[in-house]
Design a protein around this motif. Structure first.
Motif, PDB file in Angstrom:
ATOM      1  N   HIS A  47       0.806  -1.125   0.134  1.00 28.57           N
ATOM      2  CA  HIS A  47       0.044  -0.169   0.071  1.00 28.57           C
ATOM      3  C   HIS A  47       0.941   1.231   0.199  1.00 28.57           C
ATOM      4  CE1 HIS A  47      -3.622  -2.338   0.588  1.00 28.57           C
ATOM      5  NE2 HIS A  47      -2.859  -2.940   1.808  1.00 28.57           N
ATOM      6  N   ALA A 158      -7.052  -0.389   4.469  1.00 29.46           N
ATOM      7  CA  ALA A 158      -8.498  -0.330   4.962  1.00 29.46           C
ATOM      8  C   ALA A 158      -8.850  -1.802   5.598  1.00 29.46           C
ATOM      9  CB  ALA A 158      -9.660   0.241   4.124  1.00 29.46           C
ATOM     10  N   ASP A 159      -8.728  -2.892   4.928  1.00 26.80           N
ATOM     11  CA  ASP A 159      -9.041  -4.124   5.410  1.00 26.80           C
ATOM     12  C   ASP A 159      -8.266  -4.571   6.525  1.00 26.80           C
ATOM     13  OD1 ASP A 159     -10.961  -4.238   3.344  1.00 26.80           O
ATOM     14  OD2 ASP A 159      -9.803  -5.706   2.344  1.00 26.80           O
ATOM     15  N   ASP A 160      -6.945  -4.207   6.740  1.00 20.94           N
ATOM     16  CA  ASP A 160      -6.180  -4.458   7.978  1.00 20.94           C
ATOM     17  C   ASP A 160      -6.640  -3.681   8.946  1.00 20.94           C
ATOM     18  OD1 ASP A 160      -4.113  -6.108   6.148  1.00 20.94           O
ATOM     19  OD2 ASP A 160      -3.921  -4.173   5.361  1.00 20.94           O
ATOM     20  N   LYS A 161      -6.904  -2.326   8.719  1.00 23.10           N
ATOM     21  CA  LYS A 161      -7.549  -1.574   9.971  1.00 23.10           C
ATOM     22  C   LYS A 161      -8.796  -2.088  10.536  1.00 23.10           C
ATOM     23  CE  LYS A 161      -5.277   2.672   8.388  1.00 23.10           C
ATOM     24  NZ  LYS A 161      -5.345   3.912   7.966  1.00 23.10           N
ATOM     25  N   TRP A 162      -9.790  -2.466   9.628  1.00 23.98           N
ATOM     26  CA  TRP A 162     -11.046  -3.132  10.108  1.00 23.98           C
ATOM     27  C   TRP A 162     -10.801  -4.452  10.810  1.00 23.98           C
ATOM     28  CZ3 TRP A 162     -13.462  -7.652   9.373  1.00 23.98           C
ATOM     29  CH2 TRP A 162     -14.696  -7.705   9.712  1.00 23.98           C
ATOM     30  N   ALA A 163      -9.911  -5.132  10.390  1.00 22.83           N
ATOM     31  CA  ALA A 163      -9.546  -6.546  11.017  1.00 22.83           C
ATOM     32  C   ALA A 163      -9.107  -6.385  12.394  1.00 22.83           C
ATOM     33  CB  ALA A 163      -8.440  -7.371  10.374  1.00 22.83           C
ATOM     34  N   GLU A 249      -1.653  -6.693   9.304  1.00 18.13           N
ATOM     35  CA  GLU A 249      -2.244  -6.669  10.440  1.00 18.13           C
ATOM     36  C   GLU A 249      -1.545  -6.529  11.741  1.00 18.13           C
ATOM     37  OE1 GLU A 249      -6.106  -9.483   8.936  1.00 18.13           O
ATOM     38  OE2 GLU A 249      -4.317 -10.431  10.058  1.00 18.13           O
TER      39      GLU A 249
END
Length: 335
Positions: A47, A158-163, A249
């Motif tokens: 990213h 964004a997926d890592d932050k949500w996880a 993550e």
């Protein structure tokens, strides 16, 4: 213009160059920047706003098969070389300076080439007494690129932050300050005894939510150590996430933490990149060359260690570093 940056190994080394990539891109904002790195390091720049294209080499596969399947290993090297030679570069910089990386620098079609080290026909810089980041600063300056800020960075998605949002709801619902504990490195000589980490975890468990991390093969060791480590750790819910997180993550989890405790390891560099204070325990390696540079970081050296730089050392000097000293250092960071 097209720019090639080469940095293959290891994870910590690849992360080290993140600030230099940023400096190159800011100096040449309209360029297309290619990064040649190991496939195991790709997520570090997945990213990144500064890297336009990744060229990946199967570093582990080549290393494992160099003697067993030399023709396959050579074919893999040449496959990567063909990707490098598919482009005409205006500038190519090898921040690794080892034969396995200079091979691609020599093969690259580039008008200007620079390398960390002294290699025939190439402009470069080498000073083994400097910190790794400062040494690369000097190489950039030789290439005519300013080095105002080469601090590390590690972007996540964004997926890592949500996880991690979802994970923290489960493991830290009280929102206690988090202490990330990463006990293991690739060198046994750099690892403080696991039982010492557990003593620290128990001592600070009323203040911090202790979260242990590591590779999947370490999960069982940490589970057993927590079970044996003390009633207070179990009551206060020490968490073992070894093998449960992706690289990004893990980076996001570190960014949410108040403090990290670890040895000379990739997690130490992640903490530096995410500007999370770290207490780094050093033994056989030289903190002046690879240690964290943050003002809030604390380096604790094994007493009587002569910095042997050995992966395996019978003296294991770090075992002489007492848990009470580390607990005092953590308490100084207490919120």
């Amino acid at each position: 213009m097209n720019i090639l940056v080469i940095k293959q190994t290891s994870l910590g080394d690849v992360l080290h160059v993140s600030g230099h990539i940023r400096s190159i891109k800011k100096h040449h904002p309209r360029s297309k920047l290619f990064l040649l790195t190991a496939n195991t390091s790709a997520d570090i720049y997945r990213h990144s706003p500064w890297v336009d294209e990744l060229i990946l080499v199967d570093r582990d596969g080549i290393k494992e098969n160099w003697r067993k399947k030399p023709m396959w290993a050579m074919a893999e090297m040449m496959r990567t070389m063909s990707q490098v030679r598919a482009h005409q570069f205006d500038l190519a910089i090898d921040f690794q300076g080892l034969a396995k990386s200079v091979f691609f620098l020599y093969g690259a079609k580039a008008e200007n080439k620079f390398v960390k080290g002294n290699w025939w026909g190439l402009k470069g810089f080498r000073n083994k007494n400097l910190h790794a980041i400062k040494e690369m600063d000097q190489l950039l300056q030789v290439a005519g690129i300013p080095t105002t800020d080469t601090s590390m960075e590690l972007a996540v998605g964004a997926d890592d932050k949500w996880a991690i949002d979802q994970l923290l709801l489960k493991i830290n619902p009280e929102r206690k300050p988090m202490l990330i504990v990463s006990p293991f490195s690739r060198w046994p000589s750099k690892d403080w005894p696991l039982e010492n980490y557990m003593q620290v975890g128990e001592a600070v468990s009323n203040t911090y939510q202790a979260v242990f991390t590591g590779t999947p093969d370490r999960k069982m060791h940490i589970d057993q150590a927590i079970a044996d480590g003390g009633r207070q750790m179990i009551i206060n819910g020490a968490v073992n996430l070894a093998g449960a997180l992706s690289l990004l993550e893990f980076a996001e989890l570190v960014a949410r933490a108040s403090l990290m405790l670890t040895g000379d390891s990739f997690p130490m560099h992640v903490a530096a990149a995410k500007q999370t204070p770290v207490i780094a325990l050093f033994g056989p390696t030289d903190e002046n060359k690879v240690g964290p540079l943050g003002a809030r970081d604390r380096i604790m050296r094994a007493p009587g260690c002569d910095v042997c730089d050995k992966r395996h050392c019978p003296r294991h000097c770090l075992s002489r570093l007492h848990s009470d000293e580390v607990i005092r250092a953590i308490n100084l960071h207490a919120p």
